[in-house]
Enzyme design. Structure first.
Site, PDB file in Angstrom:
ATOM      1  N   LYS A  80     -11.181  35.485  15.481  1.00  0.00           N
ATOM      2  CA  LYS A  80     -12.512  35.114  15.952  1.00  0.00           C
ATOM      3  C   LYS A  80     -13.375  36.364  16.126  1.00  0.00           C
ATOM      4  CE  LYS A  80     -14.632  32.406  19.728  1.00  0.00           C
ATOM      5  NZ  LYS A  80     -14.318  31.653  20.970  1.00  0.00           N
ATOM      6  N   SER A 156     -16.283  27.288  21.375  1.00  0.00           N
ATOM      7  CA  SER A 156     -16.887  28.296  20.532  1.00  0.00           C
ATOM      8  C   SER A 156     -15.967  28.791  19.411  1.00  0.00           C
ATOM      9  CB  SER A 156     -17.317  29.486  21.391  1.00  0.00           C
ATOM     10  OG  SER A 156     -16.200  30.114  21.998  1.00  0.00           O
ATOM     11  N   SER A 180     -13.043  26.645  24.867  1.00  0.00           N
ATOM     12  CA  SER A 180     -13.433  27.087  23.521  1.00  0.00           C
ATOM     13  C   SER A 180     -12.305  27.163  22.511  1.00  0.00           C
ATOM     14  CB  SER A 180     -14.129  28.450  23.600  1.00  0.00           C
ATOM     15  OG  SER A 180     -15.424  28.311  24.116  1.00  0.00           O
TER      16      SER A 180
END
Length: 478
Positions: A80, A156, A180
């Site tokens: 990420k 996210s 997330s």
């Protein structure tokens, strides 16, 4: 043999050991699949092709010499884009991070993966500084759900979830500050595990420092446990890290679960009810746990509403702190993040200390609750994956069923619980007592063994949607 992009990390390593596949073949297939899907899916903001192939060749040589570094040697893992990587930029999904500020050293989890021989090949998309539960940003555009391109994969860690669900690598590193990892895992039909706070060293901790956790995202629990074995190793850069726990999480999956006590909580005692299909899936899943010998009873953990209120205070306070650190660049932030910034700036001076004190009180109540139960089973989110453009920041204002675990540092997972009538995945959440990561993983594995997993999303990529094309300016080194 199954297509390469359908194979788990465990299956791939078995082929590496018998030389029926090589890491180079796997990475080449992954890069070709990414090329075919990148425009429609938009799961990656950076792809380092040349480095990925070099890493794969080095791994291939180690397997040939019988000197593999770990059970993930040669396995592609995506990262990420709020986790530092030596060989790729880190922009936190934000226009506010200029090219001059975006080079960060490997974060602890990334460094451990490199030490283990994993192939770090690309950075996945996220919203501006990981602040919301959809994955779209002024920098990267919109990321789509592999099961239906007209829907969000959540956020996210939406790029990470979409990548794993679409067969773009069996493993991904995500982060979770309020849901997330778990929400995109639920929306994308994969497995996501948020470890106990401090279990996986994390540096730098990012905008929402005291709430952020690093964890694995995968299609199988076994793969996630293999990843946990590596990323939970110590790193002195994280002052919040727990003492090293030598538990072999993958081996522990094979030990039996005895007399598991499960609190079934359809709404966590809140006034927000989950969609009927989610409630039905939760009941089916509870019966499956009972058939495995667990004792399941209806019970709501205490202080969840209190944790949500605390989350609202701390989330907006951290957003205001972030904007102050960015200076003039803060004007480029996503509008929804700017709204959080303004809310944070309106907080009374004592409000943050009060929230932290109340968090300790909530933790005491929940710790007492977990003397009677081993796990809580509940929804991940009240709705199925929403359509692109639906404003999840307003309804609800924050994730509903996940932030209490961040506030209290509890281990929690999102599991695939079957398809909804519209073909989109349904996720359920398993939450364990503080520091009992192994029980959450073991119960997750037992459930997945009994029910299966969603597999790889294939069909939607021929579907034409009415949504505008991604605004991502894709960057590539080769």
């Amino acid at each position: 043999m199954s297509p390469l992009h359908h194979m788990s990390a465990t299956e791939l390593v078995g082929h590496f050991a018998t030389r029926t596949l090589s890491p180079v073949e796997v990475v080449q297939a992954l890069l070709a699949r990414h090329e075919a899907l990148a425009k429609e899916l938009n799961a990656f903001c950076f792809m380092n092709r040349e480095s990925a192939l070099l890493q794969a060749r080095a791994s291939e040589a180690r397997w040939r010499a019988g000197k593999a570094l770990s059970t993930l040697d040669g396995i592609p893992v995506s990262i990420k884009d709020n986790l530092g990587t030596d060989d790729m930029p880190t922009r936190f999904g934000s226009l506010a991070v200029s090219p001059e500020r975006m080079q960060l050293p490997d974060s602890p989890a990334v460094r451990r993966l490199r030490d283990a021989g994993a192939v770090i090949f690309g950075k996945t998309t996220l919203p501006d500084f990981a602040h919301k539960i959809t994955t779209d940003s002024p920098l990267n555009g919109t990321t789509r759900n592999p099961w239906n391109l007209a829907h969000t994969p959540g956020g996210s860690s939406g790029g990470a979830a979409a990548a794993v669900a679409a067969g773009l690598g069996p493993l991904a590193l995500g982060t979770d500050g309020g849901g997330s990892i778990r929400i995109p895992a639920a929306f994308s039909g994969i497995y996501g595990f948020k470890p106990s706070f401090g279990r996986v060293p994390h540096h730098p901790r990012g905008a929402f420092a005291l709430l952020s956790h690093v964890g694995p995202m995968a299609r199988t629990v076994e793969d996630a446990a293999s990843l946990m074995n590596i990323i939970s190793r110590p790193d002195p850069r994280d002052w919040y890290a727990l003492p090293y726990d030598p538990t072999d999480y993958r081996a522990a999956l094979r030990t039996p679960l005895h007399h598991l006590r499960v609190a079934l909580s359809p709404s966590l005692g809140l006034d927000r009810q989950a969609a009927p299909e989610i409630q039905a899936a939760l009941k089916r899943s509870a019966r499956i746990l009972e058939s495995m010998g667990a004792h399941v009873e209806l019970a709501d953990p205490p202080a969840v509403l209190q944790c949500l209120q605390i989350h609202g205070v701390l989330w907006s306070a951290f957003a205001a702190r972030l904007a102050d650190s960015l200076g003039d660049a803060a004007h480029t932030l996503d509008a929804s993040l700017k709204a959080l910034v303004e809310a944070g700036r309106q907080l009374p001076p004592h409000c943050i200390l009060d929230a932290l004190a109340r968090r300790g009180d909530a933790g005491r109540e929940v710790n007492e609750f977990f003397t009677r139960y081993d796990l809580v089973m509940c929804p991940v989110h009240p709705t199925l994956p929403p359509a692109l453009g639906e404003d999840l920041q307003l309804n609800p204002p924050y994730p509903v069923y996940t932030p209490w675990c961040n506030q209290l540092g509890l281990p929690a997972a999102s599991l695939y619980a079957g398809p909804a009538d519209n073909g989109l995945p349904i996720g359920l959440q398993l939450v364990g007592r503080q520091y009992d990561d192994s029980t959450v993983l073991k119960a997750s594995h037992a459930f997945q063994q009994a029910t299966g997993h969603a597999g790889v999303a294939e069909h939607p990529f021929s579907v034409k949607t009415s949504q505008p094309a991604s605004t991502q300016r894709h960057r590539d080194t080769a």
